[in-house]
Design a protein around this motif. Structure first.
Motif, short mmCIF file in Angstrom:
data_model
loop_
_atom_site.label_atom_id
_atom_site.label_comp_id
_atom_site.label_asym_id
_atom_site.label_seq_id
_atom_site.Cartn_x
_atom_site.Cartn_y
_atom_site.Cartn_z
N SER A 363 0.83 -1.21 0.00
CA SER A 363 0.00 0.00 0.00
C SER A 363 0.86 1.25 0.00
O SER A 363 0.56 2.24 -0.70
N GLU A 364 1.94 1.23 0.77
CA GLU A 364 2.85 2.38 0.80
C GLU A 364 3.46 2.62 -0.57
O GLU A 364 3.57 3.77 -1.03
N ALA A 365 3.86 1.54 -1.26
CA ALA A 365 4.40 1.68 -2.61
C ALA A 365 3.35 2.31 -3.53
O ALA A 365 3.66 3.20 -4.33
N SER A 366 2.11 1.85 -3.42
CA SER A 366 1.03 2.40 -4.25
C SER A 366 0.85 3.89 -4.00
O SER A 366 0.77 4.70 -4.94
N GLN A 367 0.83 4.28 -2.74
CA GLN A 367 0.61 5.68 -2.41
C GLN A 367 1.81 6.54 -2.80
O GLN A 367 1.63 7.68 -3.25
N ASN A 372 -3.81 4.85 -5.12
CA ASN A 372 -4.67 4.70 -3.95
C ASN A 372 -4.02 3.88 -2.84
O ASN A 372 -3.07 3.11 -3.08
N LYS A 373 -4.56 4.03 -1.64
CA LYS A 373 -4.24 3.12 -0.55
C LYS A 373 -4.80 1.75 -0.88
O LYS A 373 -5.85 1.63 -1.50
N VAL A 374 -4.09 0.69 -0.50
CA VAL A 374 -4.55 -0.68 -0.75
C VAL A 374 -4.88 -1.33 0.59
O VAL A 374 -4.05 -1.36 1.50
N VAL A 375 -6.09 -1.86 0.71
CA VAL A 375 -6.55 -2.47 1.96
C VAL A 375 -6.85 -3.94 1.71
O VAL A 375 -6.91 -4.41 0.58
N ALA A 376 -7.05 -4.69 2.79
CA ALA A 376 -7.33 -6.11 2.69
C ALA A 376 -8.73 -6.34 2.12
O ALA A 376 -9.71 -5.76 2.58
N ALA A 377 -8.81 -7.20 1.12
CA ALA A 377 -10.10 -7.56 0.53
C ALA A 377 -10.86 -8.49 1.46
O ALA A 377 -10.28 -9.23 2.27
N ASN A 378 -12.18 -8.47 1.35
CA ASN A 378 -13.01 -9.43 2.05
C ASN A 378 -12.73 -10.82 1.47
O ASN A 378 -12.89 -11.02 0.26
N LYS A 426 3.97 -1.09 -8.97
CA LYS A 426 3.82 -1.41 -7.55
C LYS A 426 4.60 -2.67 -7.19
O LYS A 426 5.27 -2.73 -6.15
N THR A 427 4.55 -3.68 -8.06
CA THR A 427 5.30 -4.91 -7.80
C THR A 427 6.79 -4.67 -7.84
O THR A 427 7.54 -5.13 -6.97
N ALA A 428 7.26 -3.95 -8.85
CA ALA A 428 8.70 -3.68 -8.97
C ALA A 428 9.20 -2.90 -7.76
O ALA A 428 10.27 -3.20 -7.21
N LEU A 429 8.42 -1.92 -7.32
CA LEU A 429 8.81 -1.12 -6.16
C LEU A 429 8.82 -1.98 -4.90
O LEU A 429 9.73 -1.87 -4.06
N LEU A 430 7.81 -2.84 -4.74
CA LEU A 430 7.74 -3.71 -3.57
C LEU A 430 8.95 -4.64 -3.51
O LEU A 430 9.56 -4.80 -2.44
N ILE A 431 9.30 -5.25 -4.62
CA ILE A 431 10.45 -6.16 -4.63
C ILE A 431 11.74 -5.41 -4.29
O ILE A 431 12.56 -5.87 -3.49
N TYR A 432 11.91 -4.25 -4.88
CA TYR A 432 13.09 -3.43 -4.60
C TYR A 432 13.17 -3.09 -3.11
O TYR A 432 14.24 -3.19 -2.49
#
Length: 439
Positions: A363-367, A372-378, A426-432
């Motif tokens: 979520s931090e990477a997304s923001q 948007n902020k990313v939250v847990a799905a139902n 978002k994925t590339a940033l998260l992995i980095y």
């Protein structure tokens, strides 16, 4: 219009939909990652089209292998060691396993999970990729999940181009039987478990609940069940009598209604009887999910078969539910006998503290990218997925990171192409960031 010209126009259109941002919270490497992803997106769209245009229903062995070959070539081109894991032992095509090993012995280990197969049969007429304006595309498996596979590969390609995979070890596992699992499960899912036991983090690229504002930090498990009922056959005039009893159909009705009455209000729990067949003679073919029956209105039904599934959020909930179901089944009506059989399924992916931490990082990477902020799905908004076999073996797991869309498993399946660029970044940033996370 040529594909390259269309892709260029598409990227310009997509870029115009993104928020203007200076990426002030990104470091210099991260800003370069963003630029590199943007360079690679046109080819990513082309690769999705190539994959979608190969029919790869789970039982189309050659088709699944062709998609696997395409993905293998793409992963090998960015320096990954690629293996094909044959699936003949579990009656499926097999899996692609691609590995990048860091020379740093303390490097974080990440497992990225996708799948090669779709639900569509070999001779279905829904077989090609179609562009639906600038923001959408349709085709079998375009979102579920050939688009997700492309997000994995393009994110890694972008990081590799910048020499940013030095401090991370990665395994990419693209399974060939996610939509119709090979049996036994201990063979068909062995590659996932083995890779998860090696990894620290598992990332899944299913499209989750198709909401770019959510990710799957938890998934419900899946268990199949069979209910087999037998009773005395007799003339219908004798039903309810002491000597004959109630017959198999009334017993099935009692059991199913008691399941509903005693369990339907439990949170995150569902149990669905998907097929029922009954009569004087009734046969259920589990391989082809079909049934036949013969009966007459003036004859008490002798046999009933019911096939269903059970979905729950924790192993404890699964076991508790099984116990209640068995207690209900054991209270047979006069003149009938019932058997409840549970089958192997998918384990639950629990909402752990590690998963919450990983979601927060994503979520931090997304923001930070201006999204948007990313939250847990139902968990009730998505089905079972391969990551469930990995989640219990890693410190952190997160799914639903793939290409968003709608109509999965139907001939109306569409991909939301505005999510492609975003979710690759978002994925590339998260992995980095995971690679540079102090542990």
């Amino acid at each position: 219009m040529s594909f390259l010209k269309f892709s260029h126009r598409l990227i310009i259109t997509l870029a115009c939909t993104l928020p203007l941002t200076s990426y002030a919270e990104l470091d210099e490497n991260e800003k370069q990652i963003v630029k590199q992803v943007e360079i690679n997106v046109p080819q990513a769209i082309q690769q999705i089209e190539q994959a979608v245009n190969i029919n790869s229903g789970s039982l189309n062995i050659e088709g699944v292998k062709k998609v696997g070959k395409l993905a293998s070539e793409q992963l090998a081109a960015i320096g990954f060691k690629v293996e094909w894991l044959d699936g003949s032992a579990f009656k499926r095509a097999g899996h692609v396993l691609a590995t990048h090993e860091s020379r740093n012995p303390s490097a974080i280990k990440i497992l990225m999970i996708g799948h090669l197969d779709t639900v569509f049969a070999k001779h279905d007429d829904f077989t090609t990729y179609k562009q639906l304006g600038a923001n959408q595309a349709s085709g079998p498996g375009v979102a579920d999940m050939k688009g997700g596979n492309t997000i994995i590969i393009t994110a890694l390609k972008s990081l590799q181009a910048l020499n940013l995979l030095e401090n991370v070890s990665i395994k990419v596992l693209l399974t060939g039987d996610e939509e119709s699992s090979g049996r036994p499960l201990n063979l068909s899912k062995k590659a996932i478990v083995d890779a998860a036991e090696w990894a620290d983090v598992a990332l899944g690229y299913e499209n989750g609940d198709n909401n770019i504002k959510t990710a799957m930090a938890a998934r419900r498990g899946y268990v199949g069940w069979r209910l087999n009922i037998s009773a005395a056959a007799a003339h219908s005039s004798q039903i309810f009598s002491e000597n004959v009893g109630y017959g198999a159909i009334y017993e099935a009705s009692r059991i199913l209604n008691s399941f509903r009455e005693q369990l339907a209000t439990q949170p995150n729990l569902t149990f669905n009887p998907g097929l029922i067949v009954g009569g004087t003679n009734a046969d259920y073919d589990s391989v082809n999910s079909s049934a036949t029956a013969f009966g007459k209105s003036n004859v008490i039904a002798q046999t009933v078969h019911v096939a269903g599934d059970l979905r729950a959020l924790s192993p404890e909930q699964v076991e508790k539910t099984k116990k209640v179901m068995q207690q209900i089944v054991d209270k047979n009506l006069n003149g009938s006998k019932a058997e409840l059989v549970f089958e192997d399924g998918y384990p639950p992916m629990a909402l752990t503290e590690g998963n919450k931490k990983l979601l927060a990082l994503y979520s931090e990477a997304s923001q930070n990218l201006g999204y948007n902020k990313v939250v847990a799905a139902n968990p009730r908004n998505a089905g079972a997925a391969d990551i469930s076999f990995a989640a219990n073996h890693v410190d952190m797991a997160l799914d639903g990171l793939g290409l968003m869309g709608s109509g999965a498993h139907t001939k109306n399946e569409k991909a939301d192409l505005t999510s492609l660029d975003k979710n690759i970044k978002k994925t590339a940033l998260l992995i980095y960031r995971l690679a540079n996370l102090k542990r």
